[in-house]
Design an enzyme around this catalytic site. Structure first.
Site, PDB file in Angstrom:
ATOM      1  N   GLU A 284      -4.633 -11.771  -6.337  1.00 24.84           N
ATOM      2  CA  GLU A 284      -4.671 -12.930  -5.605  1.00 24.84           C
ATOM      3  C   GLU A 284      -5.459 -13.485  -4.684  1.00 24.84           C
ATOM      4  O   GLU A 284      -5.972 -12.365  -3.732  1.00 24.84           O
ATOM      5  CB  GLU A 284      -3.394 -13.215  -5.366  1.00 24.84           C
ATOM      6  CG  GLU A 284      -2.929 -14.329  -3.676  1.00 24.84           C
ATOM      7  CD  GLU A 284      -1.378 -14.206  -3.528  1.00 24.84           C
ATOM      8  OE1 GLU A 284      -0.281 -13.027  -3.669  1.00 24.84           O
ATOM      9  OE2 GLU A 284      -0.616 -15.058  -2.190  1.00 24.84           O
TER      10      GLU A 284
ATOM     11  N   LYS B   4       7.578 -10.645   1.460  1.00 28.80           N
ATOM     12  CA  LYS B   4       6.457 -10.723  -0.262  1.00 28.80           C
ATOM     13  C   LYS B   4       5.109 -10.590   0.166  1.00 28.80           C
ATOM     14  O   LYS B   4       4.187 -10.060  -0.038  1.00 28.80           O
ATOM     15  CB  LYS B   4       6.618 -12.574  -0.487  1.00 28.80           C
ATOM     16  CG  LYS B   4       6.554 -11.899  -1.922  1.00 28.80           C
ATOM     17  CD  LYS B   4       4.150 -12.585  -2.003  1.00 28.80           C
ATOM     18  CE  LYS B   4       4.171 -12.947  -3.105  1.00 28.80           C
ATOM     19  NZ  LYS B   4       2.323 -13.195  -2.987  1.00 28.80           N
TER      20      LYS B   4
ATOM     21  N   ASP C  94       2.503   3.452  -7.399  1.00 28.15           N
ATOM     22  CA  ASP C  94       3.540   3.063  -9.012  1.00 28.15           C
ATOM     23  C   ASP C  94       4.642   1.620  -8.070  1.00 28.15           C
ATOM     24  O   ASP C  94       5.076   2.572  -7.353  1.00 28.15           O
ATOM     25  CB  ASP C  94       4.111   3.724  -9.816  1.00 28.15           C
ATOM     26  CG  ASP C  94       5.570   2.770 -10.439  1.00 28.15           C
ATOM     27  OD1 ASP C  94       5.842   1.674 -10.303  1.00 28.15           O
ATOM     28  OD2 ASP C  94       6.479   3.704 -11.170  1.00 28.15           O
TER      29      ASP C  94
ATOM     30  N   HIS D  90      -6.107 -20.786   2.341  1.00 27.58           N
ATOM     31  CA  HIS D  90      -6.150 -21.234   0.298  1.00 27.58           C
ATOM     32  C   HIS D  90      -6.932 -22.119  -0.298  1.00 27.58           C
ATOM     33  O   HIS D  90      -6.972 -21.468  -1.488  1.00 27.58           O
ATOM     34  CB  HIS D  90      -4.231 -21.529   0.772  1.00 27.58           C
ATOM     35  CG  HIS D  90      -3.830 -20.427   0.485  1.00 27.58           C
ATOM     36  ND1 HIS D  90      -3.510 -19.002  -0.854  1.00 27.58           N
ATOM     37  CD2 HIS D  90      -2.473 -19.700   0.791  1.00 27.58           C
ATOM     38  CE1 HIS D  90      -2.828 -18.265  -1.026  1.00 27.58           C
ATOM     39  NE2 HIS D  90      -2.180 -18.332   0.234  1.00 27.58           N
TER      40      HIS D  90
END
Lengths: 437, 437
Positions: B85, B279, B295, B392
């Site tokens: 991202e 998030k 992991d 962004h």
């Protein structure tokens, strides 16, 4: 050595690497050559990958494996999986094989609504705010026209906008809560652009029409999509007569079904187990999410929040017997995209999409949900029959052998030997010493 | 074309690729050459990466970027981040820079306990089971001696074992609940091996001493570690006087602090926002988790379950003003390893570890928690000042330009032009047509 630096992002890739190697590594030349050994020999392709993010130094390899024989709604798929954890691809393949001869997987999309919010404070009379909102709702929606036209043509766009009074949670806190459909895009850019336009129009209208609000002050805190998408849901399921539900020699279908149902029930009632149960599901989900260029952090956040939606963290899957037929199903939120983002940029994402037959987003939701259910089934099957370690230890053995730089021949005889002996770093070390061919 | 196959896992890599290309792709040769273009030219290195998982076809590139200037407990780190991202590495770098001149980040490990459980059913008198357990507890623990010796020497091992009566949740359901310390290993193999040995000893003892249990039947359902680790916690924090808390021109520290606190408070009270707030934290966490060979599914599951531990999904971070000083902090569970698993196998994981100064697991917990807090700070800073889209859209523009195969020169003039124009696929297409140099 001073590890601070000014203007790092403006350096060329070579300059960045030079500085890092010189200031952070004992052997700068070796550090540089390791990075370079992972560059693609095709500099155009390498340049493409460098531009995905900022300050890229090299390509971090994640293995791309495949699990064949997935029968989903009657069609056969070979599913691409990007994951560093051993046993996941093997487990998926085994589950696919098991269910292929038992009717395969079924999957259906339940809904595809996504959510975005404008969070703001208003210190005036809430009834005036409500009438102000009703009067100007249309204009707020029209503020997104520049972005929405294309999306509407593709069947998406804003589905609803409501004003929520949340001042019982936080003094003066209100929100505009919007539902979106985003067609085949994940839609984060679209939703955030819409929300920022709406927020800016909201501020403008509040300034212009401050008398309607009796001079109450309106202040936007932030505008952003939500990764909590409990109305963007997909269901995957399997079923077969108990008489055919035999996992391996020595088991009856009845006994296996009962054990599986017990294991799922424990994950429903005991959060310590539920978290790991769902983690196993996500092994399958994320591997395909990454392979198809989607954002696994968004998926993870949405899924785990959904697992706790009733106040206690619980299992995402369910298992039961009905009329002597064993059923297992998984329902979870998946906000995915098959256009935009990395999908067209990463050649291997395009490759993986073609492997899957270039599915639209709804089809991809189904495939990914099935990968999650398959993983869940395979993990529980191992857990209630032989235990999880039997499969894991074989890969663990390979990893230890590689770490000790065993030859191919040594590996071969080690696999034979450790079928009947406990794997540990010490035991493998001793074995290799004895068998130094 | 029949897409089913028998014995796929036993084919060689070339045979697997041949079959896939022939049965799934319109242009099989092109499909094969794309996979091959991602192989490493060093076949020994490629072989190493192929063996991480099953059915590996090629290497999926994830960009490895770095964020410099992280001051953590007084030392400076350049943090490796593996993430697809855009904007995440840039945001981390900006947050690092902001706090470097304001005292840097502080971090501390609160505890490192991990959890494993043996889930079983017992249909007899629970008081007999309890006395049976107390009498045989030592023998159960000793059943793990083969695995535990090494771990004990490294300061780990079983810390406690308790028998929990969960029959109010599910009839006859009991569990052995164990706490472990696993030193610098993540410990999944160690914990699962211990649990399976204990379960097998438990069954054996129950068979031998069935009269102690008044013939009550004991049946093990499964034995497995938990990824829910609310006692494996780390805290990261920042603080600075409000007078120095200036994000950009036009802002006072007081106004910025208030907005940041409002944004965090909304994430505390509103689950739709909390999920996306967390998030953002995980963007930073996972990028370093992947870079260091850990992991991410395990970390994600543990973190999000922890975020819902009080019955409602909520923010992991907190912000407040005390004595005119702005504080922001993040507490979260991180069960990590710096030995075992991929850490010694993946050359770039080793490279990333050396970049970080080869930290032990506790130090890595601190670094990763700081990466999460930095990401959270940067995201909120954007959200409450310019909005998330400004940053962004610049990367979005680059992606669109690359997709349309713009030249370097076209890219340069496009970046100038779109500083004052809205980015959309259509607008960029039109711009490139006009500027087809």
């Amino acid at each position: 050595m001073d590890k601070r630096i000014e203007g790092f992002s403006k350096l060329t890739k070579a300059e960045k690497i030079n500085w890092i190697a010189q200031t952070h590594f004992k052997n700068p030349d070796k550090a540089k050559s390791i990075l370079a050994s992972y560059w693609n020999v095709n500099s155009e392709l390498q340049n493409k990958h460098d531009e995905f993010i900022e300050n890229t130094l090299t390509n971090f390899y994640m293995p791309l494996g495949v699990a064949p024989n997935f029968k989903i709604n009657g069609a056969i798929y070979t599913i691409p999986m990007v994951i560093e954890e051993s046993s996941v691809v093997a487990a998926a393949s085994n589950a696919a094989k098991f269910w292929q001869s038992r009717g395969g997987f079924k999957a259906e999309v339940l809904d595809t609504l996504k959510v975005g919010q404008v969070h703001f404070l208003f210190n005036g009379d809430s009834s005036l705010l409500h009438s102000f909102f009703e009067k100007n709702k249309q204009e707020l929606i029209e503020a997104t026209n520049a972005f929405s036209k294309n999306m509407k043509r593709r069947g998406g766009g804003i589905q609803s906008i409501t004003l929520n009074d949340k001042s019982s949670l936080i003094p003066n806190y209100f929100q505009l809560h919007l539902h979106f459909k985003t067609a085949d895009a994940m839609g984060a850019n679209f939703i955030n652009s819409c929300l920022e336009s709406i927020a800016s129009k909201l501020k403008e209208l509040a300034r212009q029409k401050h008398k309607d609000l009796n001079e109450g002050k309106l202040e936007v805190v932030m505008s952003i999509l939500s990764n909590y998408v409990p109305e963007c849901l997909v269901r995957a399921s399997v079923q077969c007569p108990i008489t055919e539900f035999i996992p391996e020699k020595g088991w009856t279908g009845e006994a296996f079904a009962q054990k599986m149902i017990q294991a799922v029930e424990i994950a429903h009632k005991e959060p310590y187990r539920a978290v790991t149960h769902n983690k196993g599901i996500m092994n399958g989900i994320d591997a395909v999410v990454v392979a198809t260029g989607n954002d696994f952090r968004a998926i993870e956040a949405g899924v785990h929040a959904y697992a706790s939606k009733n106040g206690s963290y619980t299992s995402l899957s369910n298992a039961f017997i009905k009329n002597d037929v064993f059923h297992m199903e998984l329902v979870l939120p998946l906000a995915l995209g098959t256009v935009g983002g990395l999908t067209k940029l990463h050649p291997l994402v395009q490759w993986n999409m073609e492997l899957l037959g270039n599915p639209d987003t709804k089809t991809l939701m189904k495939i990914i949900a099935v990968a999650g259910l398959a993983q869940n089934f395979a993990a529980l099957k191992s857990l209630v029959t032989s235990g999880i370690q039997r499969g894991h230890m074989k890969m663990h053995l390979l990893n230890i052998l590689n770490q000790m730089e065993a030859s191919q021949n040594q590996k071969k005889i080690a696999f034979e030997y450790f079928k009947n002996h406990t794997v540990s770093v010490k035991a493998v070390g001793a074995f290799l010493k004895k068998n130094s061919l």
